[in-house]
Motif scaffolding. Structure first.
Motif, mmCIF file in Angstrom:
data_model
loop_
_atom_site.group_PDB
_atom_site.id
_atom_site.type_symbol
_atom_site.label_atom_id
_atom_site.label_comp_id
_atom_site.label_asym_id
_atom_site.label_seq_id
_atom_site.Cartn_x
_atom_site.Cartn_y
_atom_site.Cartn_z
ATOM 1 N N PRO A 267 9.971 -3.158 3.245
ATOM 2 C CA PRO A 267 10.149 -4.532 2.958
ATOM 3 C C PRO A 267 9.277 -4.990 2.209
ATOM 4 O O PRO A 267 9.037 -3.866 0.963
ATOM 5 C CB PRO A 267 8.892 -5.368 4.369
ATOM 6 C CG PRO A 267 7.924 -4.113 4.174
ATOM 7 C CD PRO A 267 8.465 -2.631 3.800
ATOM 8 N N ALA A 268 10.250 -6.095 1.491
ATOM 9 C CA ALA A 268 10.019 -6.627 -0.022
ATOM 10 C C ALA A 268 9.068 -6.299 -0.470
ATOM 11 O O ALA A 268 8.082 -6.262 -1.644
ATOM 12 C CB ALA A 268 10.299 -8.326 -0.501
ATOM 13 N N ARG A 269 7.241 -6.905 0.311
ATOM 14 C CA ARG A 269 6.086 -6.837 -0.305
ATOM 15 C C ARG A 269 5.283 -6.665 1.347
ATOM 16 O O ARG A 269 5.721 -6.437 2.449
ATOM 17 C CB ARG A 269 5.912 -8.651 -0.841
ATOM 18 C CG ARG A 269 6.708 -9.938 0.215
ATOM 19 C CD ARG A 269 5.700 -10.921 -0.540
ATOM 20 N NE ARG A 269 4.333 -10.460 -0.352
ATOM 21 C CZ ARG A 269 3.567 -11.399 -2.014
ATOM 22 N NH1 ARG A 269 4.546 -12.060 -2.600
ATOM 23 N NH2 ARG A 269 2.304 -11.092 -2.122
ATOM 24 N N PHE B 96 3.992 -0.769 -4.507
ATOM 25 C CA PHE B 96 3.825 0.002 -3.662
ATOM 26 C C PHE B 96 3.996 -0.188 -2.454
ATOM 27 O O PHE B 96 3.584 1.924 -1.906
ATOM 28 C CB PHE B 96 1.842 -0.465 -4.341
ATOM 29 C CG PHE B 96 0.657 -0.114 -5.282
ATOM 30 C CD1 PHE B 96 0.941 1.118 -5.437
ATOM 31 C CD2 PHE B 96 0.721 -1.432 -5.676
ATOM 32 C CE1 PHE B 96 -0.273 1.512 -6.501
ATOM 33 C CE2 PHE B 96 0.236 -1.035 -7.250
ATOM 34 C CZ PHE B 96 -0.453 0.287 -7.363
ATOM 35 N N VAL B 97 4.550 -0.870 -1.599
ATOM 36 C CA VAL B 97 4.622 -0.382 -0.790
ATOM 37 C C VAL B 97 6.475 0.083 -0.600
ATOM 38 O O VAL B 97 6.520 0.909 0.311
ATOM 39 C CB VAL B 97 5.652 -1.405 0.146
ATOM 40 C CG1 VAL B 97 6.103 -1.887 1.362
ATOM 41 C CG2 VAL B 97 3.485 -3.094 -0.054
ATOM 42 N N ALA C 18 10.038 3.338 -7.790
ATOM 43 C CA ALA C 18 8.704 2.240 -6.789
ATOM 44 C C ALA C 18 7.792 2.515 -7.631
ATOM 45 O O ALA C 18 6.525 2.015 -8.333
ATOM 46 C CB ALA C 18 9.207 2.366 -5.681
ATOM 47 N N SER C 19 7.175 3.929 -7.711
ATOM 48 C CA SER C 19 6.250 4.851 -8.144
ATOM 49 C C SER C 19 5.555 3.729 -10.086
ATOM 50 O O SER C 19 4.732 3.674 -9.957
ATOM 51 C CB SER C 19 6.305 5.573 -8.082
ATOM 52 O OG SER C 19 6.110 6.370 -7.030
ATOM 53 N N ALA D 233 -1.549 -0.467 0.817
ATOM 54 C CA ALA D 233 -0.427 -0.299 1.198
ATOM 55 C C ALA D 233 0.317 0.718 2.194
ATOM 56 O O ALA D 233 0.531 0.873 3.435
ATOM 57 C CB ALA D 233 0.994 -0.019 -0.006
ATOM 58 N N SER D 234 -0.648 1.850 2.094
ATOM 59 C CA SER D 234 -1.040 2.594 2.693
ATOM 60 C C SER D 234 -1.870 2.555 4.650
ATOM 61 O O SER D 234 -0.747 2.748 5.292
ATOM 62 C CB SER D 234 -1.687 4.197 2.512
ATOM 63 O OG SER D 234 -0.779 4.741 1.239
ATOM 64 N N ALA D 235 -2.810 2.096 4.278
ATOM 65 C CA ALA D 235 -2.843 1.208 5.445
ATOM 66 C C ALA D 235 -2.079 0.798 6.246
ATOM 67 O O ALA D 235 -1.985 0.684 7.512
ATOM 68 C CB ALA D 235 -4.071 0.220 5.233
ATOM 69 N N GLU D 236 -1.469 -0.611 5.769
ATOM 70 C CA GLU D 236 -0.056 -0.802 6.475
ATOM 71 C C GLU D 236 0.280 0.111 6.753
ATOM 72 O O GLU D 236 1.529 -0.136 8.499
ATOM 73 C CB GLU D 236 0.487 -1.699 5.427
ATOM 74 C CG GLU D 236 1.017 -3.235 6.138
ATOM 75 C CD GLU D 236 1.774 -4.228 5.008
ATOM 76 O OE1 GLU D 236 1.553 -5.368 5.831
ATOM 77 O OE2 GLU D 236 2.420 -3.150 4.584
ATOM 78 N N ARG D 237 0.703 1.565 6.760
ATOM 79 C CA ARG D 237 2.062 1.945 7.240
ATOM 80 C C ARG D 237 1.370 2.453 8.964
ATOM 81 O O ARG D 237 1.779 3.156 9.189
ATOM 82 C CB ARG D 237 2.488 3.070 6.191
ATOM 83 C CG ARG D 237 3.663 2.403 5.342
ATOM 84 C CD ARG D 237 3.646 3.630 3.771
ATOM 85 N NE ARG D 237 4.295 4.452 4.216
ATOM 86 C CZ ARG D 237 4.683 5.327 5.172
ATOM 87 N NH1 ARG D 237 6.446 4.676 4.942
ATOM 88 N NH2 ARG D 237 5.275 6.907 5.393
#
Length: 626
Positions: free
Chosen positions: A3-5, A234-235, A281-282, A354-358
């Protein structure tokens, strides 16, 4: 594509916070230690300002002759037209000719030392408690992920790269732990420091405090703008990392195939492309978020200059003591430093969220339908399996099996044959409830398996697949994988029945030989024999053999077939085979094409019918002769 964000930054952060709050008791310790340590640190500059006043007053007192009074000194200075110095002298506790009071100075400095030592000690306790909270929270998160993976349906792993799953369960969880470890304690300390410092600043000089606050809206606006731009990066960073890990796992697992087909260059190009995506991205995430700290430092320096200039003027006018100005300058640094730290922590927090969302995305995946509380189960299991008008498809609107009926009586060997993609392996997946049927039902001894508990159901099955799998461990452990209480004699008996014992005893460590990752230190045929021995030892009620001897030589196959006939005796068996010579003695042969049963019968009856089975048989045995 990622996703974009972030889809729900606040919601994800709230879910993380809820998990942390499960450690409330220890968290209260973090808060208490943080409050006391910060309070002591905030008091320190004010006390140190008192030491500065003692030194300055003593130095100033030494400039005037002993025996005069403070009022006389002020009057003399005003008479000489030195009004500014007179105002300064009138604001301090001047004692002409006395010099510096080192006794009072030593007590003040000793008090400051005690304050800072206590503050450091309490901060150490706070850090220790924070580590306990973070590690317990992450440990529970790992437990939840592990439990979730065991509850996910097979369809999830069919559509998701293994490297992507591994990335979420390792890289992302580790990143959450690091992010929380760096931010949680520091976030509390920084907030308390801002509040305490601001209060002390207003106590010393409301005017200077208002000057210091002028820069806050600007800092907040810059932080918000940068955060809005860096969060999507970050995502992308962690999504790209997951895809890169998926590619690495795939190429490393199939490195023999890559080399055989000369695809090393293409594999490197694909790796480079995915690696570049991670780098891009990083880099953007770190660069954009890294803008916050230098900008905050610049604002802090502007604030420092304003406080120094205005504070100097206030000292000159006698409105403030020089110790108060020195303390205020320290407070202004203490005030902007936690703001800068908060800005830097936002960068770390964004990466963690961002990691938690995954990870939460994995935890939110649809699970297998839960088993019934009082699930029925036949006792004992006789092994009568019936397919009643069964329909199933892996993909909606793309039917695979439609209206299939099949009966396997107890003790029968049901051979399932047909061309690739006919749905043979799918039947066994349905019997084992790796998938649930879309329509119809499958019964075991008259009980619908959709109502049964999956655990007891599968424990009554012994499965030998064409795609063998061995775990890292000894040969003994791999054979006894389905029977933890097996004795040494039982393990050896199963090995002898599967013709494993002979080759195992030729190995240097025998049954204690450690199988390497995925069994790469034994041949494909030996791996398959080990899985057959595993099925022998499990002593199941129902057998599922999916091309169980496809990787062994012809002589060994004939020996294993004889042993498996003994294993199948008295048990219902489903045998999937492409080599029709292996199922000639089956009680019932089912021929499948395009998800339908087109023929059923014995070997002789089906050959005599001259239909689909005869065509398959002729293709295997007649064509080579021609």
């Amino acid at each position: 594509m990622p996703p974009a964000r972030a889809q729900d930054f606040k919601g994800t952060l709230r879910r993380l916070a809820d998990r942390v709050l499960d450690q409330r008791r220890i968290l209260w310790g973090v808060v208490v230690f943080g409050v006391i340590a910060t309070s002591l640190s905030v008091i320190g500059p004010k006390v140190l300002g008192r030491a500065t006043d003692i030194v300055f007053t003593g130095y100033l007192s030494d400039q005037f002759p002993a025996g005069t009074t403070k009022a006389e000194v002020v009057a003399t200075l005003r008479a000489d037209g030195r009004d500014q110095l007179a105002s300064l002298v009138s604001s301090v506790d001047l004692q002409p000719g006395s010099g510096i009071d080192f006794t009072s100075l030593s007590w003040v400095l000793g008090g400051v030392l005690v304050l800072y030592v206590l503050a450091s000690l309490l901060q150490w306790f706070q850090g220790r408690f924070t580590t306990i909270v973070v590690q317990r929270t992450v440990a529970r998160l790992r437990d939840d992920v592990e439990a979730k993976i065991n509850r996910l349906p097979l369809s999830y792993f069919d559509r998701t790269e293994r490297g992507e799953v591994l990335s979420r369960t390792t890289n992302d969880i580790d990143n959450i732990a690091q992010s929380f470890q760096q931010t949680m304690s520091q976030l509390l300390t920084s907030l308390l420091m801002v509040i305490g410092t601001l209060a002390m600043m207003f106590v010393i000089s409301p005017l200077l405090a208002l000057v210091a606050l002028v820069t806050i809206p600007l800092a907040l606006a810059i932080t918000r703008a940068v955060t809005k731009r860096s969060q999507p990066q970050f995502v992308k960073q962690w999504a790209s990392t997951g895809r890169l890990n998926g590619h690495i796992e795939e190429v490393f697992t199939g490195h023999d195939v890559v080399k055989v087909f000369g695809r090393q260059a293409e594999a490197r190009e694909e790796f480079q492309a995915r690696n570049d995506a991670v780098f891009d991205a990083s880099f953007k995430a770190q660069f954009i978020s890294g803008v916050i700290q230098p900008v905050m430092m610049f604002i802090s320096n502007i604030n420092y200059v304003l406080v120094a200039v205005i504070g100097g003027l206030r000292v000159a006018s006698g409105s403030l003591s020089i110790g108060d100005v020195q303390a205020f300058i320290q407070y202004s640094r203490q005030f902007t430093q936690p703001l800068t730290q908060l800005a830097a922590m936002i960068q770390v927090l964004q990466s963690g969220v961002a990691s938690a969302e995954r990870v939460f995305g994995l935890l939110d995946e649809d699970e297998e339908r839960p088993d019934e509380a009082d699930a029925p189960f036949p006792d004992p299991v006789r092994g009568r399996v019936v397919f009643e008008d069964v329909s199933f498809s892996y993909v909606p609107d793309e039917p695979l099996i439609e209206h299939l009926d099949l009966v396997a009586e107890p003790g029968q060997t049901i051979a399932i044959v047909g061309p690739t993609g006919a749905g043979k392996t799918t039947l066994t997946n349905l019997v084992l409830r790796f998938y649930d049927v879309d329509a119809g039902r499958i019964t075991l001894d008259g009980v619908d398996i959709a109502r049964m508990d999956r655990g007891p159901l599968r424990r009554n099955f012994g499965v030998v697949l064409q795609d063998t799998w061995l775990f890292k461990g000894t040969i003994r452990d791999n054979i006894a994988y389905g029977a933890d209480d097996a004795t040494e004699d039982e393990i050896i008996a199963a090995s002898e029945a599967a013709f494993v014992d002979h080759f195992v005893r030729t190995l240097p460590d025998g049954y204690d030989t450690v199988i390497e990752d995925q069994g790469t230190n034994v041949s494909a045929g030996q791996r398959q024999l080990l899985t057959i021995a595993r099925a022998f030892l499990a002593d199941p009620s129902i057998l599922v053999l999916d091309e169980a001897t496809s990787s062994v030589d012809t002589r060994t196959e004939s020996l294993v077939q004889g042993a498996m006939e003994q294993l199948r005796a008295g048990r219902t068996s489903f045998v999937i085979a492409h080599r029709l010579s292996t199922i000639r003695d089956a009680d019932h042969i089912v021929v499948m094409e395009d998800g339908h049963i087109v023929e059923q019968g014995t070997h002789d009856s089906l050959r005599a019918a001259g239909g689909a089975y005869e065509r398959l048989y002729s293709a295997q045995f007649a064509a080579p002769a021609v």
